[in-house]
Design an enzyme around this catalytic site. Structure first.
Site, PDB file in Angstrom:
ATOM      1  N   GLU A  53       0.800  -1.229   0.000  1.00 58.90           N
ATOM      2  CA  GLU A  53       0.000   0.000   0.000  1.00 58.90           C
ATOM      3  C   GLU A  53       0.833   1.279   0.000  1.00 58.90           C
ATOM      4  OE1 GLU A  53      -2.207  -0.465   3.635  1.00 58.90           O
ATOM      5  OE2 GLU A  53      -0.619   0.417   4.834  1.00 58.90           O
ATOM      6  N   ASN A  54       2.058   1.200   0.526  1.00 61.34           N
ATOM      7  CA  ASN A  54       2.875   2.415   0.579  1.00 61.34           C
ATOM      8  C   ASN A  54       3.492   2.763  -0.772  1.00 61.34           C
ATOM      9  OD1 ASN A  54       4.212  -0.046   1.315  1.00 61.34           O
ATOM     10  ND2 ASN A  54       6.028   1.121   1.844  1.00 61.34           N
TER      11      ASN A  54
END
Lengths: 218, 230
Positions: A53-54
């Site tokens: 997700e980052n």
């Protein structure tokens, strides 16, 4: 059968079982905590791209100690590597990828899953708890298939597959399949449908432990 | 001549007013603009609202800022960390207001602010506590929640490299919130490790075009190595 002698899979075995169902070419997000283990069991002969997700696609395994780079971490903030062909992107793109339905599968942990596929995995609702939601709600609504990996029963022996979640919801009707230490269960329109049971556990016993009505789909 | 480069962190952080809303890049420590946060701490601005993914680790960076007591409110997605004791204490004692925002909604609300979007409908959070009281709508058979942009006075962003026009490139997953936050504030301040002359950044690879950036300051890479070793 008492709680202590129920045959069950350990976490690594559940992870390996989930990994078997991830097909060639899939774009996959593994949630923080136990789902991260699935990465260790993905079949080596398949091209499977892990999303973090980052802002990473094509995430690779843990680096050697001397190769740790703190700008290359996963959602759990542990050091990872990047496969050749991997890419970086910013957060709005990363969550657009989720919300936009571009990820084939996400694997998440859960406190509870309801028979209609509601998911509770971000908060136990305790008044003094420090809250944290992160990307759980975005993943749950966004991925094409949401797979849950969890222990079948709580420490007190209560089923985590429930009629209706009592913990705060992460998303409504999002779960497709649940992998537990006892069984693999699809959430279907007609109810939870058992695909597999751990060796040595009769369906009737699984049904007794689970509490909600199960369909034997084996 | 446009020259956005300033020669110190203190100069980069001047003019941040009391009551400001400040976006801070970073996912955990990765991409967190530590030096600019230290610059903010060295200043006097108080009654701040900060927007960031996490609420600080240990005693440095965002945690150190919270410890000054000059932050009134924080918007973030994942405050709970193994070492978030500064946040935990302030939150439990009611000294810090928290707006918990799902991470993708956080990113998109910031993006919307920078892109001039009035509000948007998102499926994330529908039917949960975090959407309580919010307008919802069924669109093509799916339920959505209305979310509003997060406009800010200041954005503090960590990038890898910049030129004097403020064009930025980032490093690996340290990019995270930087590019969206840079678009959503009146005053975007970037800290970088390298300054290069105009034309040295490949224009095909510029991630944040300089139009979004007001000030750039170079910081020492050695300080980062020291911090990580610690």
């Amino acid at each position: 059968m008492t709680a202590t002698n129920i045959p069950k899979l350990n976490r690594a075995q559940i992870a390996a079982r989930v990994a078997r169902d991830i097909p060639e070419g899939a774009y996959v997000n593994l949630g923080i905590g136990i789902p991260t283990l699935v990465g260790d069991y993905l079949p080596k002969d398949r091209d499977i791209l892990l999303h973090s997700e980052n802002g990473i696609l094509g995430m690779g395994p843990k680096p050697k100690a001397e190769d740790v780079d703190w700008d290359l971490i996963n959602a759990g903030k542990e050091p990872v590597t990047l496969l050749a062909g991997g890419a970086f992107f910013h957060h709005a793109d990363s969550f657009g990828m989720m919300r936009g339905g571009h990820l084939d599968i996400c694997v998440l942990g859960a406190f509870q899953v309801s028979i209609t596929g509601d998911l509770a995995n971000w908060s136990t609702g305790e008044p003094d708890a420090i809250p944290a939601v992160g990307g759980a709600m975005d993943l749950a609504v966004g991925a094409k298939a949401v797979y849950i990996m969890m222990e079948h029963l709580t420490k007190k022996g209560e089923s985590k597959l429930v009629e209706k979640c009592t913990y705060p919801l992460t998303a409504v009707g999002c779960v497709k399949r649940v992998y537990t230490d006892l069984a693999v269960i699809d959430i279907t329109k007609t109810g939870p449908c058992v695909l597999e049971i751990v060796a040595g556990l009769p369906f009737e016993e699984l049904q007794r432990l689970t509490g909600v009505t199960l369909i034997d789909g084996r | 001549m446009i020259n956005k480069i300033v020669d110190s962190v203190a100069a980069a952080c001047t003019g941040i007013a009391d009551g400001a809303t400040i976006l801070m890049g970073g996912f955990g420590g990765s991409g967190q603009p530590h030096e600019l946060i230290d610059g903010l701490i060295a200043g006097s601005a108080r009654d701040l609202t900060i927007v960031c993914n996490n609420a600080g680790n240990g005693e440095t960076g965002i945690a150190a800022l919270l410890k000054t007591g000059r932050v009134r409110k924080i918007l973030c997605s994942f405050p709970r960390q193994a070492d978030s004791h500064v946040f935990d204490g302030l939150y439990r004692s009611g000294k810090l207001e928290l707006e918990l925002v799902p991470q993708g909604n956080l990113a998109e609300r910031i993006r919307a602010a920078g892109a001039g979007i009035g509000a948007f409908f998102t499926p994330t959070g529908f039917g949960t506590e975090l959407a309580k009281g919010k307008e919802t709508r069924m669109i093509n058979g799916r339920q959505y929640v209305l979310e509003y942009p997060i406009h800010a006075d200041v954005a503090l962003v960590k990038a890898e490299r910049a030129d004097r026009w403020g064009n930025l490139v980032y490093r690996k997953a340290g990019r995270n919130f930087g590019p969206v936050m840079a678009t959503a504030a009146k005053l975007t301040i970037a800290q970088v490790f390298d300054l290069v002359t105009l034309g040295e950044l490949d224009p095909e690879l510029v991630v944040t075009p300089g139009i979004y950036v007001k000030r750039v300051v170079r910081v020492d890479r050695q300080s980062e190595r020291g911090r990580k070793a610690a």
